[in-house]
Design an enzyme around this catalytic site. Structure first.
Site, PDB file in Angstrom:
ATOM      1  N   GLU A 119      36.751  50.576   3.587  1.00 53.96           N
ATOM      2  CA  GLU A 119      36.394  51.869   2.991  1.00 53.96           C
ATOM      3  C   GLU A 119      35.777  52.837   3.993  1.00 53.96           C
ATOM      4  OE1 GLU A 119      35.460  48.923   1.792  1.00 53.96           O
ATOM      5  OE2 GLU A 119      36.526  48.703  -0.093  1.00 53.96           O
TER       6      GLU A 119
ATOM      7  N   ASP B 143      33.846  42.677 -14.880  1.00 53.29           N
ATOM      8  CA  ASP B 143      33.661  42.377 -13.451  1.00 53.29           C
ATOM      9  C   ASP B 143      32.193  42.169 -13.099  1.00 53.29           C
ATOM     10  OD1 ASP B 143      36.335  42.431 -12.759  1.00 53.29           O
ATOM     11  OD2 ASP B 143      36.348  44.607 -12.479  1.00 53.29           O
TER      12      ASP B 143
ATOM     13  N   HIS C  97      37.009  53.417 -12.051  1.00 52.44           N
ATOM     14  CA  HIS C  97      36.193  52.363 -12.665  1.00 52.44           C
ATOM     15  C   HIS C  97      34.708  52.706 -12.587  1.00 52.44           C
ATOM     16  CE1 HIS C  97      40.005  50.449 -12.507  1.00 52.44           C
ATOM     17  NE2 HIS C  97      39.592  49.230 -12.723  1.00 52.44           N
TER      18      HIS C  97
END
Lengths: 280, 313
Positions: B58, B117, B109
């Protein structure tokens, strides 16, 4: 504007001009990073007077070559080059790190003409350079990207994430210069966090690697020429084995000169030493 | 009651970004191995030359986006909100906000929506963190339609922008002809007894609460404050002044997000009472999404109750 292509001797002398400005501006600023600015000076000089096509009259020209100083603390080296090229008046160098100056302690693209991306927090510039090289590839453009990375900086994981990406996308328009001076703030890289064989690491990440004496202008020019000539879909890494503080005897290989400004007396001595190094 | 149509905001994003990419070759998607989940599949298939996948990296993706944007591209960095905010936070700060580049960061999300999760994937801090970065715009659409429209609006928006999405299908609140502008709160229901300011999927809970209150004769204004920065100070000031009682609702920590932004304004104006409903400064867990909201009081019942408490003062 076209690439300037000075002789090796002229480049050597240009580099001494540049180093003198580095020492002088850091002395006047009262703070800054002389050691790493001097070790990367040959690369910066070769980029601006041998390698890159940039235009001081049109600093944002779309098809210019890009320069990313991932080791942003070496900003004085790039500022000196930009001033000498005419991106801004040389007097501005005296304002380094002063309030209101475009010459921030670390490069800012919104404040200083000729800075292609802001840097300073280590490990991030190479990813930006990879993004630029990708943009050129996406547009089918021929301009190239040059990125100076520190060896201490290579302890950041993001450097290797970016290296992966450069390999995946076949960025042979990207040249990374690894300024391997083996010193960082708290000591030698070997003491703080050994980098091991950086050339082998970049090779393992899919780069063509050229190992040179990074303070030797003839080797620098040869490596840049080779990196330009080999269009094989592999990004290039010039591992420059350099001396931190190169050119000023008391700064050379001295950990203490990472982020300290010389006094007026030290500055005078440094300038005298550099004066003696001009090649006639 | 007519059947509620449900669609995921991430689908709205996927459709909008593909449409943008078709029309503008400078639109670039940067995925991080979550393309399937973040609905960039169609973009990848149709526009491979404008598509980059950096893998699970990322920080590098954020820097790469800055490099692309500095060369005139309009990159959309796409991953889960927990990572697109916090894992790359300092890269966003130095290379995207300090430079003021036109990078769009998609936080899929968001909030409790990746419910099963667990806490690692539930971004409850992202909007607050990004709100503190100079020059950053922070947006969370309430449904599929507004997600599509706000993504479309982001193409020409000047400066860095963070846009947060939800995971599962949620009720479609808006008609296809409704207009949305970044930075402009969307008035859904008029009312002067109190105001409920919400964003994301909690907007529907605000509407349910307004319905309950209406039955008791309390007319609550409902505003979809999809952009928490820059805050629509005009609309929020009007809500504070005209109703005097404001309840904020968000699927985000009560610290840092919409509630904080509204409290800051109210305190500076010296006007209006505010109550914040949101995540109670604690991590989530693996559980059904609605249960996670419920455990933090993010329910229509609690919103209505809180409004009534305020109106009783």
């Amino acid at each position: 504007m076209m690439r300037e292509q000075l002789s090796v001797q002229d480049l050597q002398n240009k580099c001494i001009d540049l180093k003198k400005k580095v020492v002088d501006m850091i002395c006047k600023a009262g703070s800054g990073h002389p050691g790493g600015s001097l070790s990367v000076a040959e690369f910066v000089t070769a980029c601006y007077w041998h390698e890159m096509d940039v235009d001081p009259q049109d600093p944002r020209r779309a098809d210019r070559d890009r320069f990313v100083l991932s080791k942003g603390h070496a900003a004085p080296a790039q500022y000196a080059a930009l001033a000498m090229k005419g991106f801004f008046p040389e007097e501005l160098l005296d304002t380094l790190r002063k309030e209101g100056s475009p010459l921030q302690g670390h490069p800012s693209m919104t404040k200083c003409p000729g800075i292609d991306i802001s840097t300073g927090s280590l490990g991030q510039g190479l990813a930006c350079a990879v993004g630029m090289a990708l943009a050129a590839k996406m547009d089918g453009a021929s301009w190239r990207v040059y990125c100076a990375v520190g060896d201490g900086e290579s302890q950041e994981g993001e450097i290797w994430e970016a290296a992966n990406t450069a390999h995946k996308y076949g960025l042979d328009n990207l040249v990374v210069f690894l300024d391997n001076n083996n010193l960082q703030i708290d000591g030698t890289c070997d003491e703080v966090m050994p980098n091991g064989d950086l050339g082998a690491k970049f090779r393992a990440f899919g780069f063509d690697v050229y190992e040179i004496d990074g303070n030797d202008m003839a080797q620098m020019v040869a490596a840049l020429d080779l990196a330009r000539a080999v269009k094989n879909g592999k990004p290039k890494c010039i591992v420059g084995h350099t001396v931190k503080g190169k050119g000023v005897s008391f700064m050379e290989n001295a950990v203490g000169w990472h982020g300290v400004a010389p006094s007026q007396a030290e500055c005078s001595q440094a300038l005298a030493e550099l004066d003696a190094q001009y090649v006639k | 009651m007519s059947e509620v149509v449900k669609k995921a905001t991430r689908d709205g994003f996927g459709e909008a970004i593909t449409a943008l990419g078709r029309a503008n070759r400078n639109i670039v998607v940067i995925d991080m191995d979550l393309g399937k989940s973040c609905k960039t599949g169609q973009f990848m298939k149709e526009l491979p030359d404008q598509y980059i996948d950096v893998g699970i990296a990322e920080q590098n993706g954020a820097g790469l986006a800055a490099g692309l944007a500095s060369c005139g591209k309009i990159p959309y960095v796409v991953t889960y909100a927990a990572f697109s905010s916090m894992r790359m936070l300092e890269m966003i700060r130095q290379e995207i906000c300090y430079t003021g580049l036109n990078v769009r960061i998609i936080g899929a999300h968001g909030g409790f929506t990746p419910a099963f999760d667990g806490a690692s994937h539930q971004a409850i801090e992202d909007m607050g963190l990004l709100r503190t970065l100079p020059g950053m715009t922070v947006v969370m659409p309430a449904d599929y339609v507004s997600a599509k429209k706000l993504v479309a609006a982001s193409e020409t928006y000047e400066g860095p922008l963070y846009l947060r999405l939800t995971r599962d299908a949620i009720p479609v609140l808006y008609g296809e002809d409704e207009e949305f502008a970044i930075g402009k709160a969307h008035l859904i229901r008029e009312g002067n007894d109190a105001a409920i300011l919400a964003n994301g999927d909690t907007v529907r809970k605000a509407l349910e609460a307004a319905d309950m209150l209406a039955q008791e004769g309390i007319r609550a204004r409902v505003l979809d404050v999809h952009t928490i920065k820059p805050l629509d100070t005009e609309a929020v000031t009007a809500a504070l002044k005209e109703t005097g009682r404001v309840v904020t609702v968000e699927d985000h920590n009560i610290i840092g997000g919409l509630g904080s932004a509204v409290c800051e304004l109210a305190a500076e104006l010296g006007c209006g009472r505010v109550r914040r409903i949101g995540v109670q400064d604690r991590f989530g867990e693996s559980a059904p999404y609605e249960r996670l909201l419920e455990k933090n009081g993010i329910t229509a019942e609690n919103i209505a109750k809180t409004v009534k408490e305020l109106t009783a003062i």
